[in-house]
Design a protein around this motif. Structure first.
Motif, PDB file in Angstrom:
ATOM      1  N   TYR A 147       0.841  -1.001  -0.121  1.00 21.75           N
ATOM      2  CA  TYR A 147      -0.010   0.126  -0.040  1.00 21.75           C
ATOM      3  C   TYR A 147       0.799   1.153  -0.116  1.00 21.75           C
ATOM      4  N   VAL A 148       1.892   1.173   0.896  1.00 21.74           N
ATOM      5  CA  VAL A 148       2.853   2.122   0.945  1.00 21.74           C
ATOM      6  C   VAL A 148       3.678   2.486  -0.442  1.00 21.74           C
ATOM      7  N   HIS A 149       3.788   1.624  -1.263  1.00 20.50           N
ATOM      8  CA  HIS A 149       4.426   1.566  -2.386  1.00 20.50           C
ATOM      9  C   HIS A 149       3.674   2.477  -3.483  1.00 20.50           C
ATOM     10  N   ILE A 150       2.092   2.467  -3.153  1.00 20.57           N
ATOM     11  CA  ILE A 150       1.463   3.263  -4.233  1.00 20.57           C
ATOM     12  C   ILE A 150       2.076   4.581  -4.072  1.00 20.57           C
ATOM     13  N   GLY A 151       2.123   5.042  -2.896  1.00 19.69           N
ATOM     14  CA  GLY A 151       2.194   6.711  -2.937  1.00 19.69           C
ATOM     15  C   GLY A 151       3.836   6.735  -2.995  1.00 19.69           C
ATOM     16  N   ASN A 152       4.817   5.882  -2.815  1.00 20.84           N
ATOM     17  CA  ASN A 152       6.119   6.231  -2.671  1.00 20.84           C
ATOM     18  C   ASN A 152       6.996   5.352  -3.752  1.00 20.84           C
ATOM     19  N   GLY A 153       6.409   4.604  -4.303  1.00 18.09           N
ATOM     20  CA  GLY A 153       7.205   3.631  -5.232  1.00 18.09           C
ATOM     21  C   GLY A 153       7.200   4.115  -6.679  1.00 18.09           C
ATOM     22  N   SER A 154       7.708   3.336  -7.442  1.00 19.99           N
ATOM     23  CA  SER A 154       7.819   3.741  -9.051  1.00 19.99           C
ATOM     24  C   SER A 154       7.668   2.645  -9.943  1.00 19.99           C
ATOM     25  N   PHE A 155       7.140   3.092 -10.992  1.00 21.53           N
ATOM     26  CA  PHE A 155       7.047   1.744 -12.192  1.00 21.53           C
ATOM     27  C   PHE A 155       7.732   2.338 -13.468  1.00 21.53           C
ATOM     28  N   LEU A 156       8.729   1.512 -13.798  1.00 18.22           N
ATOM     29  CA  LEU A 156       9.469   2.013 -15.019  1.00 18.22           C
ATOM     30  C   LEU A 156      10.207   3.265 -14.813  1.00 18.22           C
ATOM     31  N   GLY A 157      10.500   3.545 -13.690  1.00 23.23           N
ATOM     32  CA  GLY A 157      11.517   4.997 -13.325  1.00 23.23           C
ATOM     33  C   GLY A 157      10.465   6.144 -12.981  1.00 23.23           C
TER      34      GLY A 157
END
Length: 314
Positions: A145-155
């Motif tokens: 869930y935290v990844h939705i706000g702080n992660g990235s996809f293809l940079g």
């Protein structure tokens, strides 16, 4: 003419803000930092997509601050109880849409002024967020869930992608569907729209429900970015969301505004906030600057309306 001058002015302002920040703040114009600025603008931009549609029909949605707190509080509490993330997020979104539908019902069916209706719904939503956890914050959500706000996809930050998706939905509805044409027509002249046999009440319900949907997405994304939910976390975003709409070209006289303009307005306010903070500018002065921008936008909006009235045939 007035609106055209206003758009040129604010476009130049955005370029000037970027240039000034680039000159004064090291590495400000690097791709990584610019993506981060867009990430910071995502909450305001998503809320502004829905708010713009409301402004187009001569309405206003002051409930967004409460919904930015209530919806992620619903999702967050469910996740902490072990409910799957997808179901928890959907529950938060349903809460936002439900409150939006209530706004639309009061405005469309009972003819309650939008200012009063949405102000009350915002207060009720915030009160519910306070009650749900006795006024305390919650946090420690699952990593996915935290990844939705702080992660990235293809940079690219996921927050940026969510903003693009929401902006795309807003553009599709307003520019490529009959509903969009009717929304703009409703903002121009409600009487004529009724005479054409269009369901005005249904349109208003849809618009306010969509605004509630956008507010719920903004709130959930904010909680994912912070890994926490505070019952009053939406308060700072109300003024900035309205500012983004007006700066982005939405007319308080109705029938004008676009999702792309809303996102652009959000980006301008975020550049001012981000650049000002990096330069150590007092945040209170930044709030004053945003307020002045709203006044300028409204001034050019009124100027255009007066010029149109003078040129209209009698």
């Amino acid at each position: 003419m007035g609106q055209r001058v206003g758009r040129i002015l604010f476009s130049l302002l955005g370029v000037a803000a970027l240039a000034a920040a680039g000159l004064l703040v090291p590495h400000f114009l690097t791709p990584a930092n610019l993506l981060n600025v867009v990430r910071q603008s995502s909450i305001i931009g998503i809320g502004a997509v829905g708010m713009t549609m409301v402004i187009v029909i001569l309405g206003i949605d002051l409930s967004i601050a409460g919904l930015i707190a209530l919806c992620p509080m619903v999702s967050g509490l469910l996740m902490l109880q072990g409910v799957p993330i997808v179901i928890s997020i959907v529950a938060g979104i349903i809460a936002g849409i439900g409150m939006g539908l209530f706004n639309g019902l009061m405005v469309a069916k009972l003819d309650v002024p939008p200012f009063i209706t949405t102000l009350v719904v915002g207060q009720v939503s915030q009160g519910l967020a306070l009650i749900m956890n006795n006024g305390r914050s919650i946090g420690g959500f699952p990593a996915s869930y935290v990844h939705i706000g702080n992660g990235s996809f293809l940079g690219i930050p996921v927050s940026d992608l969510v903003l693009l998706v929401m902006m795309g939905i807003g553009i599709f509805i307003t520019q490529f569907t009959p509903t969009g044409n009717r929304i703009y027509a409703l903002g121009g002249n409600e009487t004529v729209v009724r005479q054409e046999g269009i369901n005005v009440e249904g349109l208003k319900l849809f618009v306010y429900a969509f605004s509630g949907f956008c507010a719920s997405i903004a709130g959930i994304l904010l909680s994912a970015q912070l890994d926490t939910v505070h019952p009053i976390q939406g308060d700072p975003y109300l003024l900035d969301t309205i500012a983004a709409c007006v700066i982005g070209g939405a007319s308080l006289f109705g029938a004008k505004g676009a999702a792309l303009g809303a996102a652009t307005g959000a980006l301008i306010t975020s550049v001012l906030d981000n650049g000002g903070n990096l330069l150590g500018v007092n945040p209170f002065y930044l709030q004053i600057a945003i307020g002045v921008l709203i006044l300028l936008a409204v001034f050019f909006d009124q100027l255009q309306a007066r010029l149109f009235t003078r040129r209209a045939p009698t």
